[in-house]
Scaffold this motif. Structure first.
Motif, short mmCIF file in Angstrom:
data_model
loop_
_atom_site.label_atom_id
_atom_site.label_comp_id
_atom_site.label_asym_id
_atom_site.label_seq_id
_atom_site.Cartn_x
_atom_site.Cartn_y
_atom_site.Cartn_z
N VAL A 96 10.15 2.74 0.45
CA VAL A 96 9.45 3.71 -0.40
C VAL A 96 9.76 5.13 0.06
N GLN A 97 9.79 5.32 1.38
CA GLN A 97 9.98 6.67 1.93
C GLN A 97 11.37 7.21 1.67
N VAL A 98 12.39 6.36 1.81
CA VAL A 98 13.76 6.82 1.55
C VAL A 98 13.88 7.22 0.08
N TYR A 99 13.33 6.38 -0.78
CA TYR A 99 13.37 6.64 -2.22
C TYR A 99 12.68 7.97 -2.55
N VAL A 100 11.45 8.13 -2.04
CA VAL A 100 10.66 9.33 -2.35
C VAL A 100 11.32 10.58 -1.77
N LEU A 101 11.92 10.44 -0.59
CA LEU A 101 12.56 11.61 0.03
C LEU A 101 13.69 12.13 -0.87
N PHE A 132 0.86 -1.19 0.00
CA PHE A 132 0.00 0.00 0.00
C PHE A 132 0.89 1.24 0.00
N TRP A 133 1.55 1.43 -1.15
CA TRP A 133 2.61 2.44 -1.26
C TRP A 133 2.08 3.85 -1.01
N LYS A 134 0.80 4.10 -1.31
CA LYS A 134 0.28 5.46 -1.09
C LYS A 134 0.32 5.82 0.40
N SER A 135 0.02 4.84 1.25
CA SER A 135 0.09 5.06 2.70
C SER A 135 1.50 5.46 3.11
N ALA A 136 2.49 4.80 2.51
CA ALA A 136 3.89 5.09 2.84
C ALA A 136 4.24 6.52 2.45
N ILE A 137 3.77 6.96 1.28
CA ILE A 137 4.08 8.33 0.84
C ILE A 137 3.34 9.33 1.72
N ALA A 138 2.11 8.99 2.13
CA ALA A 138 1.37 9.89 3.03
C ALA A 138 2.15 10.09 4.32
N GLU A 139 2.74 9.01 4.84
CA GLU A 139 3.53 9.15 6.08
C GLU A 139 4.69 10.13 5.89
N ILE A 140 5.46 9.96 4.82
CA ILE A 140 6.65 10.82 4.67
C ILE A 140 6.22 12.27 4.40
N LEU A 141 5.12 12.48 3.67
CA LEU A 141 4.63 13.86 3.48
C LEU A 141 4.25 14.48 4.82
N GLY A 142 3.59 13.68 5.66
CA GLY A 142 3.20 14.17 6.98
C GLY A 142 4.42 14.54 7.83
#
Ligand SMILES: Nc1nc(=O)c2c([nH]1)NC[C@@H]1CN(c3ccc(C(=O)N[C@@H](CCC(=O)O)C(=O)O)cc3)CN21
Ligand SMILES: O=c1ccn([C@H]2C[C@H](O)[C@@H](COP(=O)(O)O)O2)c(=O)[nH]1
Length: 283
Positions: A193-198, A53-63
């Motif tokens: 996912v978060q490290v990548y997106v960051l 559920f990658w969208k949840s992971a991106i929501a966390e890092i945005l938060g």
């Protein structure tokens, strides 16, 4: 994906059982793992051996980047992953510093965006790093930290991925992220996912090419009630090729991230995955 499966297998084969007092569960544990993500070549490290559920992971890092400290704000962004730690952990419910329903206290971005100075006042670590990198400056200390031992009793959980160190080499941006404690079946699925997106986002808003992200994990564990599904289901599956992450190119500044960015600004192409597995969550 192979790095992830190798780590899971290493824990199953070589891990040692450790009692965890906070959750009252046993964890099969190894010490030290180093994962690398090639962000420049869009090798998005999304787990394919179960639905992620990658969208949840991106929501966390945005938060975290916005400095959120309330599970309701995380829900509004699109993830319920902080509900349990904010509302179901007895130690936090008993803590007089908890400010009611959904409060998470002084954690992650709430610290990183307003890090208390011993001399009084605060410093916005992320804003300073974005400013430096945008001006081509790497002072060899471009460190976004969420780790403040003096604040542990003011938050529901100590940060797990607690530090992100950015570096510039020419026009390429690199990231070293450090994680002290890692729930490999659930948390790591998100943390990769978060490290990548960051790195991808920071490169985009500071005008650099993304290079590699290096993710250091210290204590990597599988909780006792997660072992059977990991060993007997997830580890028996063949991984698929890694998908691609697409980020809206209109995201151009920290202000954009703070004000209008949503999960609709991220999409994943060619995501082939096996069926979902529901892992138990330790609060
Ligand atoms: N024990 C534990 N493990 C964690 O990974 C973790 C914590 N606690 N506490 C703080 C955050 C919250 N995180 C979470 C919380 C829940 C899921 C979770 O339930 N994931 C499901 C479904 C996610 C969804 O539907 O959005 C999954 O299958 O990945 C993942 C990470 C990561 N962190
Ligand atoms: O981003 C995250 C956040 C949390 N975790 C996991 C790691 C541990 O299993 C728990 C935290 O427990 P501690 O007792 O504070 O170590 O949450 C994660 O993997 N990733």
């Amino acid at each position: 994906m192979k790095q992830y499966l190798d780590l899971c297998k290493r824990i199953v084969d070589e891990g040692q059982w450790v009692n965890n007092a906070r959750t009252n569960k046993k964890c099969l544990t190894v010490i030290n793992a180093d994962l690398t993500y090639d962000v420049g070549n869009n090798q998005f490290p999304l787990v394919t051996t179960r639905k992620s559920f990658w969208k949840s992971a991106i929501a966390e890092i945005l938060g975290y980047l916005r400095g959120y400290q309330n599970a309701a704000d995380f829900r509004a962004l699109g993830t319920k992953t902080w509900d349990a730690n904010a509302n179901d952990n007895q130690a936090w419910l008993n803590n007089p510093n908890r400010k009611g329903q959904d409060d998470m206290g002084l954690i992650y971005g709430a610290l990183g965006r307003a890090f208390p100075k011993p001399s009084g006042g605060h410093v916005d670590l992320l804003k300073q790093i974005v400013e430096d990198l945008s001006n081509g400056i790497d002072n060899r200390g471009e460190i976004l930290t969420f780790y403040h031992p003096g604040a542990f009793d003011l938050g529901c959980l100590r940060p797990c991925m607690y530090e992100h160190h950015f570096s510039l080499l020419g026009d390429t941006l690199y990231l070293n992220s450090t994680q002290r404690s890692c729930d490999v079946p659930l948390g790591l699925n998100f943390n990769m996912v978060q490290v990548y997106v960051l790195l991808a986002l920071m490169a985009q808003i500071t005008g650099h090419k993304p290079g590699k992200a290096y993710h250091k994990i210290v204590n990597a564990h599988i909780y006792e009630d997660q072992l059977a599904p990991m060993r007997d289901i997830q580890l028996t599956r063949e991984p698929f090729d890694s998908p691609k992450l697409i980020i809206n190119p209109e995201i151009k500044s920290l202000k954009d991230i703070e004000t209008w960015v949503t999960l609709d600004d991220f999409s994943v192409e060619d995501y082939q995955h096996h069926d979902a597995i529901q892992y138990p969550f330790a609060v």
